[in-house]
Every structure is written in C-alpha cells, then in structure tokens.
Design a protein around this motif. Sequence first.
Motif: not given
Length: 385
Positions: A332-341
Amino acid sequence: MVLTRREAIASTLAAGLVAGAGRAAAQAERPETLDALARRSGRRFGSVVGGGPRGALTGSFADPRYRALLVSECGVVVTENELKWTWIRPDAASFRFEPFDRLIAFTEVSGLPMRGHTLLWHHPNWMPDWVASHDFGARPASAAEAMVREHVATVCRRYGRRIHSYDVVNEAVDNRTGAMRETALSRAMGGAEPVVDLAFRVAKAEAPDAQLVYNDYMSWDPDRAAHRAGVLRLLEGFRRREVPVDLLGVQAHIGTGTFADSTGFSARDEREWRRFLDDVVAMGYGLAITEFDVHDRDFVGDVAARDQAVADIARAYLDIMLDYPQLGDIVLWGLSDRYSWLQDRGARPDGLPKRPCPYDDQFQPKPLREAIAAALRGAGSRHPA
C-alpha cells in the motif's frame, strides 16, 4: 501467551496508546494481520513509510502510531522518497544516504524486509534539476552512461542484500502516447532504451539476488490503452534484448482523480485489464502491487457511504489481481489517511479530508481494511515467477 519478536516490538512502539489491562485486551482481540493473511497464499502484505518532517504528509515515520501499525500489519516495507535521485543526489558529485539509512535501520530491527524505490525514475518532472542542466561534455553518451552506472552501482553496493527488491526503473512510458519518455539522460545517450536497459544490467551485476522490477501506473480505463500498449512494448523489448527484469510493478492508484478515473469495473474494463495482465505473464514476468490506494475525491455521500465505496472498488480490483498466481507482494502507498499523499492531489468538492487508506487519521480500521482482508482470505496460492 508468548509474543513473537515482531509482536513484542509492535507492543513497545505502541506504548502509551493503550494502558494496562486495556492494552492486553486489545492485543487479545486483534484480528489476524494483513501480512499473515497474505502469507496463507505465499504472498506478503506491506506499506510505504515516509521519512519527511514530523507532521508532514511525508512524515509517517516520525509518528510512533504509524510505526507500530507498520510493524503489526506488514511483512514488507518501501520508503516513500528517501531513495529517489532528488533526495539522495544533491549534485553530480555526491550522495546523501542518511535519511534512508535511518529508515532501513528501523525496518531491520523490526524484522521487515525493505524494497528499494527507485534506482531510476525516468521522468523529466522527477529528476533533480541539476540533471536537466548538466553538461555532459564532448562525449555525452559516455558521460551519461557513467552517471547512471555510478548511481545504480553505488546504491546497490551500499545496501547489498539488505534490499531484496528494487523498482529499478519507474514510469518510463508516457501515459498519454505510450512512447518512451525523454529525459536529459536519454537525450545524451541517444534514446530511452539504452538508459533503462543499463539501469537493469548494472542492478543485476551489483545486486544479483534482488528482484528487479519495472514499475508503472498503467490502468484498465479505455483512455489508457496507449499506456498499456507502451508498457507491453517495453516489456517485450526487455525480453528481446535479454534485459534482466523479473517483475512488473503495478502501482494500482485506483479510484477517482489520480491516474484511473474509474469508480468500478465494467465487463469491458475487466476484460481489457485481464488481457493486459495475460500478455505480461505470458512473457514470463511476475507481478506485484507496489503502491495501492483508493482515491475517493469524487465519491459522494457521507463518510460511511464513501468508505463502503472505497472498500467495494478495492475488493473488486484485488480479486482480479489475486486471480493471478504470478502476483507476489501487495504494498500500500499508506496505511493511515493522516499520511496519504492523496490529501494533496486535488481537493474534494465538499472540502472534506480524503479517506483512501485502510486506517483513518486516528488510526482506526475502516471497511477498506476488511475488504483487503477478505480478498486475501479468498486468494489462491501464488506460483513464484
């Protein structure tokens, strides 16, 4: 209960989030990890981590909650930016490895294999400015070849077997035309093929045990047919020229507003996508999902409705991909919405934050996590390439 080494590390990293008996209860009730589910069929599940400034979208590593989630859910990790040319090559004469070294040290202590992203992002927009203005001299082809050779060899020699898989070349095919992209390197060497071929050949010589991946974001949409065709031509050329490429990395940025403006899969879309994947595996390539997320920019409804739409499209996509026994890692390109590009990729019409990841900005699981888990539970066994 006897904790495994990784479970103990996850517990330590999460200290302070859940106290006393509450923490013990949370651990006892924790569902089977996504990596454990992936391993049932011979695969691994993983995610990106970013070493940027604390509080930034790229700063997930600085958050102990993200690190704990990474250790508890994942069996493989990739760094967001820290191995790209722009970050490690401040100029033609030097390298800056400290940010990546910090991340790989953490993954090794945590028992998480590291993917290398990327040895060559062959895209003019994402090469360092100094490359575009570099004077390659009277023999530009030789000078550019030396630069590529030095870069790939330096990275591979430094990390040896510590990196088990490299996105050797990233996004070399123009998504609109299907032609190979032009960069300062390709102009100096007389074409893109000599550049990308060289990157793979040097990577093979310096990291003979690593998986060597061509990574791109082609998708199933009708207006992406040229992109798919261009990637197939590149892969066919690799085989014809005996370039050592093992896998096609499918970025899988699905949803709306990124690369694939689709909220579902029509029978036509699925047929075209399967035809493309069939052609890839028929050439002997393995597959990996390297950058998965679901962009919900244009999904309508309340949070519950949006989350379910994200989960539904993810499940449909993963079911297709997991039909292929050649598919290995799912990252995945990120586990948490807080750190999504994706929070920086065009605002939603309602102005609300996006929800493209399996955990929300408070690190609570969402329907997307269960959709991924369900797809992994139903997956057939992998046949390694």
